[in-house]
Design an enzyme around this catalytic site. Structure first.
Site, PDB file in Angstrom:
ATOM      1  N   ASP A 105     -14.175  -3.911  -3.928  1.00 25.49           N
ATOM      2  CA  ASP A 105     -13.066  -3.092  -3.433  1.00 25.49           C
ATOM      3  C   ASP A 105     -13.196  -2.760  -1.943  1.00 25.49           C
ATOM      4  O   ASP A 105     -12.349  -3.122  -1.152  1.00 25.49           O
ATOM      5  CB  ASP A 105     -12.911  -1.814  -4.273  1.00 25.49           C
ATOM      6  CG  ASP A 105     -11.525  -1.182  -4.157  1.00 25.49           C
ATOM      7  OD1 ASP A 105     -10.648  -1.796  -3.531  1.00 25.49           O
ATOM      8  OD2 ASP A 105     -11.326  -0.080  -4.698  1.00 25.49           O
ATOM      9  N   GLN A 146       0.812  -1.224   0.000  1.00 27.93           N
ATOM     10  CA  GLN A 146       0.000   0.000   0.000  1.00 27.93           C
ATOM     11  C   GLN A 146       0.851   1.284   0.000  1.00 27.93           C
ATOM     12  O   GLN A 146       0.521   2.261  -0.666  1.00 27.93           O
ATOM     13  CB  GLN A 146      -0.913  -0.001   1.234  1.00 27.93           C
ATOM     14  CG  GLN A 146      -1.674   1.283   1.507  1.00 27.93           C
ATOM     15  CD  GLN A 146      -2.853   1.496   0.567  1.00 27.93           C
ATOM     16  OE1 GLN A 146      -3.896   0.888   0.730  1.00 27.93           O
ATOM     17  NE2 GLN A 146      -2.674   2.356  -0.427  1.00 27.93           N
TER      18      GLN A 146
END
Ligand code: FE2
Length: 423
Positions: free
Chosen positions: A309, A152
């Site tokens: 998502d 991330q």
């Protein structure tokens, strides 16, 4: 003697009044008027019986954390990432596992029995990785959970990024992730793709990168991803997730890129609910929708799935694990309104997503795993229109969730006493 029989089924391909016979967790018979007794029989009454929903793109480590430690004020992707960064040091393994298991309960109730989740590997403790490895084991009897090592904070941008990601793969994470558009420079983004594809080739793993999740028409990492896919012989095993920059790209460039993706057999995942809320935030009017070019990719032969998502996390405050809601939004955003295109939207949350995950024995066919959903709808288009009720969810030949039919009673003079929203 069958363990379970489902009679009078309509199948997604249009075959009607079919009976399904199930033994030892597999479909062993599929025909009209199937003879033979069964321990339990479900009469589908000509409603749609589909293979289970598949979510090809999710973030189970962040789900159900909405409001922790605060709410995303701007609604942008970048504030969401910053907010997740604030939350990470406060996460505990127990709370994360509990939230993930709660979401998986929701998923089962919605007939969602396979999920590919990205897991943040930027934290050197790999706390989220350990938690989701545990969740993967615990839900195995009812959900196929595939984990993607997702850097991330950037593979090269974050300290020890490569090391953390490699350790996550060593621990048993299934798929190699990435986030090239979040690296510091275009060159570093390209370098991250080179490293990640090489890692995947070495280990025989699939690849699924967050790729070009921006409104920048010049964000072109998908081209690099397709290039390395071909160079390393990874065709059919690589997926570009989001690809929102393709929405804003120059048409000439897109006309060169899309055939390259098809040639490299790179799949694409659009996340319509999230793309339409996170993208276009720097626009005044007209505001871009930000979803990638789904009909054009499909027309070129690229496999495209729709993902959920996010559900109630730093990026998105809504959601419920309902892949029909995802298909519904995808259909609208992409203007996929012909009968064929609407059916494509159903496939994008079932068969096409299953192909991305590489699920074994998926589908309604003899020999396939007896995983399926009985929907309160007559066909895939109706299922999307109604976000249809899941009457029964079946896993390995056992009913694991059931709902009563949706019926509203009416008190209107001269009108029927109930309404079902079906003809
Ligand atoms: Fe994502």
């Amino acid at each position: 003697m069958f363990d379970l029989k489902i009679t009078h089924c309509t199948l997604p391909d249009g075959r009607a009044d079919m009976d399904i016979g199930i033994e030892q967790g597999r479909i062993t018979a599929l025909q009209p008027n199937l003879a033979g007794a069964a321990e339990r029989t479900i009469d589908a009454a000509l409603q749609l019986v589909s293979p289970p929903f598949v979510d090809a793109h999710f973030h189970l480590d962040a789900t159900l954390s909405y409001g922790l430690p605060r709410i995303n004020q701007s609604g942008t992707l970048l504030e969401g990432i910053a907010l997740w960064g604030e939350l990470k040091p406060l996460l505990t393994q127990e709370a994360l596992i509990e939230r993930a298991l709660t979401y998986c309960d929701w998923a089962v109730a919605k007939g969602l029995l396979a999920i590919r989740t990205h897991v943040d590997v930027s934290d050197p403790r790999l706390l989220a990785v350990e938690a989701l490895l545990e969740v993967r084991e615990r839900v195995k009897p009812y959900i196929d959970l595939q984990l993607v090592a997702f850097p991330q904070d950037g593979l090269l941008r974050a300290p020890r990024g490569v090391d953390n990601l490699t350790r996550a793969l060593d621990r048993g994470v299934d798929v190699v992730g990435g986030i090239p558009h979040f690296e510091r420079t275009v060159a570093e983004g390209a370098e991250s793709i080179r490293i990640l594809c090489a890692l995947a080739a070495e280990r025989g793993l699939r690849v699924d990168m967050h790729c070009d999740e921006s409104d920048d028409p010049l964000s072109r990492h998908i081209e690099t991803l397709a290039y390395h896919t071909q160079r390393l012989g990874l065709q059919g095993r690589v997926t570009g997730s989001h690809l929102t920059s393709m929405h804003s790209m120059d048409n000439y460039y897109a006309s060169k890129l899309i055939p390259l993706m098809a040639e490299a057999e790179v799949s694409a995942i659009a996340n319509p609910l999230i793309n339409i809320t996170l993208q276009g935030r720097h626009d005044t009017y007209p505001k871009r929708r930000g979803m990638t070019r789904v009909p054009e990719l499909l027309a070129a032969g690229v496999n495209v799935a729709f993902g959920q998502d996010c559900v109630m996390d730093p990026w998105y405050s809504l959601g419920s694990g309902d892949m029909l809601e995802v298909a519904h939004m995808g259909l609208h955003v992409a203007q996929m309104t012909s009968q064929t295109a609407m059916r494509d939207c159903f496939d994008a949350v079932t068969t096409r997503a299953a192909r991305i995950l590489g699920l074994e024995g998926y589908g309604i066919a003899i020999g396939a795993r007896a995983d399926m959903v009985v929907l309160q709808a007559q066909n895939p288009v109706d299922a999307i229109r109604l976000r249809a009720n899941r009457l029964a969810v079946i896993r390995n030949g056992k009913v694991i969730a059931e709902s009563l039919p949706n019926v509203s009673t009416l008190s209107l003079p001269g009108r029927p006493a109930e309404v079902r929203f079906q003809r």
